[in-house]
Design a protein around this motif. Sequence first.
Motif, PDB file in Angstrom:
ATOM      1  N   ALA B 162      -5.564   6.559  -1.640  1.00  0.00           N
ATOM      2  CA  ALA B 162      -5.971   5.359  -0.893  1.00  0.00           C
ATOM      3  C   ALA B 162      -5.571   4.091  -1.647  1.00  0.00           C
ATOM      4  CB  ALA B 162      -7.466   5.381  -0.647  1.00  0.00           C
ATOM      5  N   VAL B 163      -5.740   4.116  -2.966  1.00  0.00           N
ATOM      6  CA  VAL B 163      -5.384   2.933  -3.767  1.00  0.00           C
ATOM      7  C   VAL B 163      -3.876   2.700  -3.689  1.00  0.00           C
ATOM      8  CG1 VAL B 163      -5.249   2.017  -6.122  1.00  0.00           C
ATOM      9  CG2 VAL B 163      -7.363   3.098  -5.331  1.00  0.00           C
ATOM     10  N   LEU B 164      -3.120   3.788  -3.816  1.00  0.00           N
ATOM     11  CA  LEU B 164      -1.650   3.639  -3.772  1.00  0.00           C
ATOM     12  C   LEU B 164      -1.194   3.159  -2.395  1.00  0.00           C
ATOM     13  CD1 LEU B 164      -0.535   6.805  -5.793  1.00  0.00           C
ATOM     14  CD2 LEU B 164      -0.510   4.417  -6.537  1.00  0.00           C
ATOM     15  N   VAL B 165      -1.813   3.728  -1.342  1.00  0.00           N
ATOM     16  CA  VAL B 165      -1.441   3.313   0.011  1.00  0.00           C
ATOM     17  C   VAL B 165      -1.827   1.854   0.223  1.00  0.00           C
ATOM     18  CG1 VAL B 165      -1.923   3.638   2.472  1.00  0.00           C
ATOM     19  CG2 VAL B 165      -1.506   5.608   1.009  1.00  0.00           C
ATOM     20  N   ALA B 166      -3.020   1.482  -0.237  1.00  0.00           N
ATOM     21  CA  ALA B 166      -3.459   0.090  -0.072  1.00  0.00           C
ATOM     22  C   ALA B 166      -2.515  -0.849  -0.802  1.00  0.00           C
ATOM     23  CB  ALA B 166      -4.879  -0.075  -0.595  1.00  0.00           C
TER      24      ALA B 166
END
Lengths: 460, 587
Positions: B162-166
Amino acid sequence: MRSNSTLNNMMSLEEMVQILNSLLRCGTALCICCVASLAHAQATITIATVNNGDMIRMQDLSEDFTKDNPDIKLNWVTLKENVLRQRVTTDIATKGGQFDVLTIGIYEAPIWAKRGWLVPLDDLPEDYDVEDILPTIREGLSVDGTLYAAPFYGESSFTMYRTDLFEKAGLVMPEKPTWAFIKDAARKLADKGNEVYGICLRGKPGWGENMAFLTAMANSYGARWFDMDWKPQFDGEAWKATITDYVQLMKEVGPPDASANGYNETLAQFQSGKCAIWIDATSAGQFVTNADSGVADRVGFALAPDKGLGKSANWLWAWALAIPTESDNKDAAKKFVAWATSKHYLELVASKGGWSNVPPGTRTSLYENPEYQKAPYAKITLASILAADPKHPTVEEVPYTGIQFVAIPEFQSIGTAVGQRFAEALAGRITVDEALGNAQWVTEKVVERARFLKRGQAAQ
Amino acid sequence: MINTTPVTERSISEMDDELLPVPTHRLHGPAHFLGLYAAEHVAATEFVIGAAFVAMGATIQDILIGLLIGNTLATMSFWLITAPIAIKTRLSLYTYLDQNMGEKFSRFYNVANVLIFVAISAAMITVSATAVRVLFDIPPQIYPYPTNVYFVIIAASASVIAVLVAYYGFNVLSEFATICAPWLMVMFTAGGMVLIPSLNETLTGYTTLSSFSDFVNLAGTTVFTGTNAAGEPGIGLWEVIGFAWAANTFAHFGLIDMALLRYAKKSIYGLCTATGMMFGHYIAWISAALMGAATAYLMQLSIAVVSPGDVAFYALGATGFVIVIIAGWTTANSNLYRAGLAAQAVVPSVSRQRVTLVVGAVVVIASCFPFIYRSILPLLTYAGLILVPVGGIVFAEQQIFPRIGCKSNWHRLKGVKNNVPALIAWGISLVFGFGLNFLNIIPFVYLFVPTWLVSIVAYTLLAKRYGADRSWPEAEKREQEFQKQVEAYHAVLAEKERHVHVRRATVSIKIIRAIWIVIGLIVPAVLAWRVLFHSPNIYDYYVNRELFYDLTIWCTVIYFAFAWSDLQLSKRLQRSGQSSGAEVPAV
């Protein structure tokens, strides 16, 4: 002055010791008083119960308990069976602690005990005589030999028949009839023109209605709900034979609109003389032989039929009292449970309303009582209850316990869903094969979904 | 002393649009806000909040009436407090604070936002992880802390992704989030509809409800029982009203939604927030509660600990996994992004990459603790309490100051670096609010009201003392000049944007749109309707329910495939329209 003063001081010291001593004694006495008064503080226990005749009677007689236990106050929460089951299940699953005593069935007791939700009843008073509880009932309410719910009512199922009609037809009911005999006798005894039906059986859909009877019947035919891998077995020959025989027999010699008849409707039919044979709960014994029955003096009793496979079509049910682990008044609750399910309570009921009103099916001593033995159904009832084996309900091995039910939480809804399809088959709206196919599908779907959702839960 | 010169003298056209008021030609009508709010307030949090009301032991009467009153109060707060200020300033709150409250105030505000957005992001990732736990045979996580190492691995992995996608794909995911709203609305409603017959059967033996009073009886006996998870009498009407009103305090009293409502033509459009309040915070909460109660009953677990993943799976079948993962992830994505931006504003000297990584690391750890998502309702309430004084301070400047002879923009006119009265007023309000909470005088859900009032009074008195009622003729003249420049720039912009060339939807786009509307939304709704109203017995219920489960997952696949295609084709069409120069009226 100095010496006096010293003496005075010494005396003061003695006085001080005395005063301290007195204070200590007073303190101790005060503590004892406090503890004593705390011990005598009134405990209120909340009892969740079903609104049937036996429990209403128990409420009426509860003064006998409170008279001997003035420090315990009883708060009754009386509910309809479905509402009770919902409320109690929600409360115990959420560790709500609303109730101190729960009325539960033999269906819930082992499931809840295994989850650690019930207090073990392994320290009941000596005069309670746990060994006196009928062994099969005791086993059904125990897990690993420990009792978790005390029974106040128990039943099995047996065969009731009209002795006059049997005599007229020259038939003799064996003590252990077979299905072949029952089918044959029902066909011979039927006189539909005069509204006498060869056999009356439950047809109303519901896990506690037609499915209680049909599951027990299927057990005697060698059928089972699930194999050891929890795969539903309605596609097997044993179930097909069971439902085919049931539907055929009822269509040929059963009452009309049988799919609308539950326990109460069938009891009324038997009491009014319309049934030659009825296979149902042992608790019906008292109602077919009491003053309300038109055939009271013409009823005989035999064991539930079998098919020679080693299992009879008799079931086992009990209503019992249990204490949730979240209760704050476990000791008081235990006292109440012991009173309500004791030999003394049975005698109390008998003294107020006669032996016919005593909750049946729980204690060996009741069936040894000469007064109770006078009831024509007493001996067969005892034999039926003793013959039931909820731990080994089927001919083949199964992964569940329970005779007329499967002791899993999903059974209530799948039992009723399957019961609806069998009722449809009985009413002639679908074929037996279709009903069995539907039963297989719905059981597979619900169990598969529930088991998927619960994955990992057991590991907790 | 702060120098406002750069703002007023810099070429307006070079400035970031965010720093300028919204131009009149970009304002929207009521339809825009009706849709926007309906979409904004249906998220994964709804699963948790619905269940929270059950665990807190509200009665059905209190829920039906209390949520109605509380959400009406919230709508009125948007209408009467947020919208007028948003329309008057036409700025987002961040810009407003940046321009009027000074550096320190903005920094503190951003720190508070980092904490809140990190908590919400972590909670939503945990919600997504609960859906996956069944697939890996992991036990339900019923304790505040994780009890299974595989759950930790799943939650942490989900957070990292999620952090990488965000970070790398925020735009794609936020674009994707825009197409989720209608589907989420249908699924939330459908989930409740699908489980009502099952709940009813366990209670009454019947699958059908013959009247609304039957529904009230059912919900009152099985879901909103008036007894909390500890077996004690639950919250009452006042608390339900308070929770509904307080759930969005940081958006209305706290003025965060100035960012959205600054585009409204009239302040009465604040009433359009009713779609979000009355659907997302009424129907969706009740529906989520019904789903939660039915699942808890089936699993024989407390609703206080039953996870959104299990609830969604039981209510919606395989689609349930999709809804929890998508609703959780899209909510987490936007909050992670906000947390990253706020964190960057706190430490502007550190690169965005490093800040995001640090924020992400905190989210990864926090997402492993289920107590965060289970405490989302109190968390949102306390977050509101922290941010509400900021709204009170802005409210005082915009609504009180002009009436008592003070300047709304006195701090900017005065040219000081930090708005000390604002900082002190915020501090006083927090001490007051949390002090009241400690003394337990009023329910914590209502703390925001006196706290907001205290912030208004404190700031008004302090600002006056600091010279808010004085005049700065030179600075005022400069401000007027700046406003004129902005107006002139907006006029040019309006002329330019009036000729935005947009092509009407082609036949193929219309067909694609019809497919996702009919198959993706109407078919599942009809199937859910069938389950609720055409299941005369439990067997028919199972037949209808399985059909709903089996078809809805395919409807969902079709919905997303076609809605995404619609979005992309429409964008492409718009771009090609712009390059070809075909003129059509702006939409």
